[in-house]
Design an enzyme around this catalytic site. Structure first.
Site, PDB file in Angstrom:
ATOM      1  N   GLU A   1      48.331 -74.424  29.761  1.00 26.06           N
ATOM      2  CA  GLU A   1      48.612 -73.096  29.346  1.00 26.06           C
ATOM      3  C   GLU A   1      50.041 -72.220  30.226  1.00 26.06           C
ATOM      4  OE1 GLU A   1      44.925 -71.136  30.618  1.00 26.06           O
ATOM      5  OE2 GLU A   1      43.794 -72.035  29.131  1.00 26.06           O
TER       6      GLU A   1
ATOM      7  N   GLU B   1      39.595 -77.022  22.171  1.00 24.74           N
ATOM      8  CA  GLU B   1      38.686 -76.251  22.898  1.00 24.74           C
ATOM      9  C   GLU B   1      37.951 -75.064  21.558  1.00 24.74           C
ATOM     10  OE1 GLU B   1      39.864 -74.253  26.130  1.00 24.74           O
ATOM     11  OE2 GLU B   1      41.134 -76.012  26.761  1.00 24.74           O
TER      12      GLU B   1
HETATM   13  O1  G3I Z   1      30.125 -73.961  39.686  1.00 22.19           O
HETATM   14  C1  G3I Z   1      30.211 -72.523  40.272  1.00 22.19           C
HETATM   15  C2  G3I Z   1      28.979 -72.467  40.902  1.00 22.19           C
HETATM   16  O2  G3I Z   1      28.639 -73.077  41.866  1.00 22.19           O
HETATM   17  C3  G3I Z   1      28.849 -70.778  41.053  1.00 22.19           C
HETATM   18  O3  G3I Z   1      27.371 -70.596  41.518  1.00 22.19           O
HETATM   19  C4  G3I Z   1      28.920 -69.963  39.851  1.00 22.19           C
HETATM   20  C5  G3I Z   1      28.937 -68.613  40.288  1.00 22.19           C
HETATM   21  O4  G3I Z   1      29.789 -67.577  39.581  1.00 22.19           O
HETATM   22  O5  G3I Z   1      30.185 -70.344  39.490  1.00 22.19           O
HETATM   23  C6  G3I Z   1      30.181 -71.662  39.010  1.00 22.19           C
HETATM   24  O6  G3I Z   1      31.777 -71.900  38.737  1.00 22.19           O
HETATM   25  C7  G3I Z   1      31.870 -71.252  37.231  1.00 22.19           C
HETATM   26  C8  G3I Z   1      32.322 -72.324  36.237  1.00 22.19           C
HETATM   27  O7  G3I Z   1      32.631 -71.769  35.166  1.00 22.19           O
HETATM   28  C9  G3I Z   1      31.039 -73.188  36.072  1.00 22.19           C
HETATM   29  O8  G3I Z   1      30.188 -72.368  35.419  1.00 22.19           O
HETATM   30  C10 G3I Z   1      33.301 -70.351  37.516  1.00 22.19           C
HETATM   31  O9  G3I Z   1      32.739 -69.362  38.412  1.00 22.19           O
HETATM   32  C11 G3I Z   1      33.804 -69.780  36.093  1.00 22.19           C
HETATM   33  O10 G3I Z   1      35.077 -69.293  36.387  1.00 22.19           O
HETATM   34  C12 G3I Z   1      33.958 -71.195  35.410  1.00 22.19           C
HETATM   35  O11 G3I Z   1      34.456 -70.645  33.974  1.00 22.19           O
HETATM   36  C13 G3I Z   1      35.302 -71.721  33.245  1.00 22.19           C
HETATM   37  C14 G3I Z   1      36.631 -71.098  33.033  1.00 22.19           C
HETATM   38  O12 G3I Z   1      37.362 -72.277  32.086  1.00 22.19           O
HETATM   39  C15 G3I Z   1      37.173 -71.189  34.503  1.00 22.19           C
HETATM   40  O13 G3I Z   1      37.270 -72.371  34.900  1.00 22.19           O
HETATM   41  C16 G3I Z   1      34.479 -71.945  31.849  1.00 22.19           C
HETATM   42  O14 G3I Z   1      33.276 -72.360  32.079  1.00 22.19           O
HETATM   43  C17 G3I Z   1      35.127 -72.685  31.211  1.00 22.19           C
HETATM   44  O15 G3I Z   1      34.832 -72.683  29.639  1.00 22.19           O
HETATM   45  C18 G3I Z   1      36.708 -72.227  31.168  1.00 22.19           C
HETATM   46  O16 G3I Z   1      37.494 -73.006  30.287  1.00 22.19           O
HETATM   47  C19 G3I Z   1      38.500 -72.677  29.932  1.00 22.19           C
HETATM   48  C20 G3I Z   1      39.566 -73.956  29.718  1.00 22.19           C
HETATM   49  O17 G3I Z   1      39.278 -74.832  30.870  1.00 22.19           O
HETATM   50  C21 G3I Z   1      40.968 -73.752  29.594  1.00 22.19           C
HETATM   51  N1  G3I Z   1      41.032 -73.036  28.401  1.00 22.19           N
HETATM   52  C22 G3I Z   1      40.234 -71.658  28.493  1.00 22.19           C
HETATM   53  C23 G3I Z   1      38.959 -71.976  28.545  1.00 22.19           C
HETATM   54  C24 G3I Z   1      38.048 -70.993  28.284  1.00 22.19           C
HETATM   55  O18 G3I Z   1      38.249 -69.934  29.258  1.00 22.19           O
END
Ligand code: G3I
Length: 468
Positions: free
Chosen positions: A251, A374
């Protein structure tokens, strides 16, 4: 859900950005029938498609909002059943001639792909699972986490032959403290894949999001490059021979084709660019190649259907290749929606099969492979405002809507199959509707974007990509 999740969601759903002047609209402009059946063919990809110049007139591109008036009803802006792209293809035999059932999205053929081959070039048409059905085309992948590979194990093993860690290989997951690498969760996923003969994609080495706070703290250009190189070396070497492809940089290009820079909202800006400048991209690819010369190295991004963005990505990649930077492929994320936006100032306005095809043709004209990295297909229309009353539930995800989703999935799979000579992987961002990032909004909005339902049963969308 975390604030980061909200922030990232808005990156995908509510970007305000500029777009080039020669953008085209959605809808059907296809000519010629969609040919189906026949034996395997080798599609031909034409030369560089004409894209719009990066930059240009500015327009605000918003996404689906979770507040305000409006409802999920909407009317399809795609113009129907014309699906095309008949092109001459070396060795292709052309049998059958049918349009896309139901036709919720207009599709058109540009760029000279081959005819659709019902067997996908490999299996005999009797396949009952995704990975066999598409064995002759490309691996079928799914994003997994350290739980879902177990909770969704049966469908994962039955239908998929590739996995990617949804979050467990991101920078903050693997190096939460400087020099201290935590591979436990990611290793479990890789071991699972290995035990089940699945390929593994690595996601992602360098991204503006999901970074540990220490990474940019007090960083000069030199220290940040050193930190980046050390991370890449450690991670890529750890998975050498196990991860066959890496999303090296994620990105880095904005919707107007410019680099994601160090200015703007905190959740959208790139500290990599801010501190190092654009050379961080080449540095990252070189470091990854040095750590594992056999790994395929990808640039990965979303909204590839926006003409100005695809042109910006193309220009960047062309420059990297001219400089001898080891880039091997482009990942098109393909977070799609049930229909394009009707609003010309919304990114989703450009979300057509035709525009995505232009990206495939453009990127592959550089000699790069292309992967869909994705894939999911949200029920929500970009640019439409939804409230709690209009959020979808299992009850309002009607048969008609399920069919509409299925038809749009099929239209995009037709595109992927037509370009199977350059598309080397199609990965879904999740496995089943009970575990999708699109349902993790603070607002409580639920979505149903995958091929398997909450109970892990195949949906109409599954049938649609299996039965043609
Ligand atoms: O692991 C922690 C956990 O310990 C905590 O208790 C919890 C509370 O909020 O958060 C958990 O982490 C979260 C993680 O997902 C796992 O569930 C993060 O807050 C959350 O921000 C994270 O979101 C991910 C996001 O990327 C940001 O990294 C999404 O699952 C994931 O599907 C999304 O994937 C992205 C790709 O990497 C890049 N392209 C876009 C795509 C969708 O947004």
């Amino acid at each position: 859900m975390s604030t980061k999740m909200v922030a990232l969601s808005f990156t995908l759903f509510a970007c305000a950005c500029s777009n080039g002047p020669s953008a085209v609209g959605d809808g059907a402009s296809g000519s010629g029938p969609l040919a189906r059946g026949g034996s395997a063919g080798i599609s031909q990809v034409g030369g560089a498609a004409s894209g719009s110049a990066a930059g240009g007139a500015s327009s605000s591109l918003g996404g689906a909002s979770v507040a305000g008036a409006g409802g999920p009803g909407g009317t399809a802006s795609g113009a129907g059943t014309s699906a095309g792209g008949a092109g001459s293809a070396g060795g292709a035999s052309n049998a059958g001639s049918t349009g896309v059932a139901g036709g919720t999205s207009g599709t058109s053929g540009t760029g000279g792909g081959s005819v659709i081959d019902a067997t996908c070039g490999g299996t005999n048409g009797t396949a009952t699972n995704l990975k066999d059905k598409y064995a002759g085309c490309f691996p079928i992948g799914a994003a997994v986490d350290s739980q879902s590979y177990m909770t969704h194990g049966p469908i994962l093993k039955a239908h998929f032959n590739s996995v990617v860690a949804e979050n467990d290989m991101k920078f903050n997951a693997l190096e939460p403290n400087e020099g201290s690498f935590t591979y436990t969760n990611a290793d479990k996923i890789v071991d699972f894949a290995s035990s089940n003969s699945m390929k593994v994609r690595g996601h992602t080495l360098v991204w503006h999001s999901q970074n540990p706070s220490w990474l940019f703290t007090g960083a000069t250009k030199d220290t940040l490059i050193a930190r980046m190189k050390n991370h890449i070396k450690n991670v890529v070497q750890h998975y050498k021979g196990k991860v066959y492809a890496w999303d090296v940089v994620n990105e880095a290009i904005m919707e107007d084709g410019s680099y994601r820079s160090g200015s703007g909202d905190e959740d959208k800006k790139s500290h990599w660019y801010e501190i190092i400048g654009p050379s961080y991209i080449a540095e990252a690819f070189r470091a990854a190649h040095e750590a594992d010369p056999n790994a395929k190295l990808f640039y990965n991004d979303f909204y590839d259907y926006i003409p100005a963005k695809q042109q910006g990505i193309y220009t960047m990649l062309k420059g990297l290749l001219a400089d001898g930077v080891p880039v091997h492929g482009v990942g098109m994320q393909c977070h799609l929606n049930i229909e394009p936006s009707t609003k010309t100032d919304n990114q989703g306005y450009y979300q057509s099969v035709e525009n995505l095809e232009k990206a495939i043709v453009l990127y592959s004209s550089l000699g790069l492979e292309v992967q869909v990295t994705e894939l999911d297909l949200s029920l929500y229309i970009p640019g439409v405002s939804y409230t709690k009353d209009t959020f979808y539930t299992a009850a309002t995800f009607t048969d008609a809507l399920e069919l509409k989703q299925a038809n749009r999935y099929q239209a995009f799979f037709e595109l992927f199959r037509r370009h199977r000579n350059v598309i080397t992987g199609v990965t879904f961002w999740g496995i089943a509707d009970d575990n999708t990032w699109l349902s993790e909004f603070d607002s409580g909005r639920k979505d149903f974007p995958l091929l398997f339902d909450n109970n892990h049963q195949p949906k109409k969308a599954f049938d649609a990509v299996m039965n043609f």
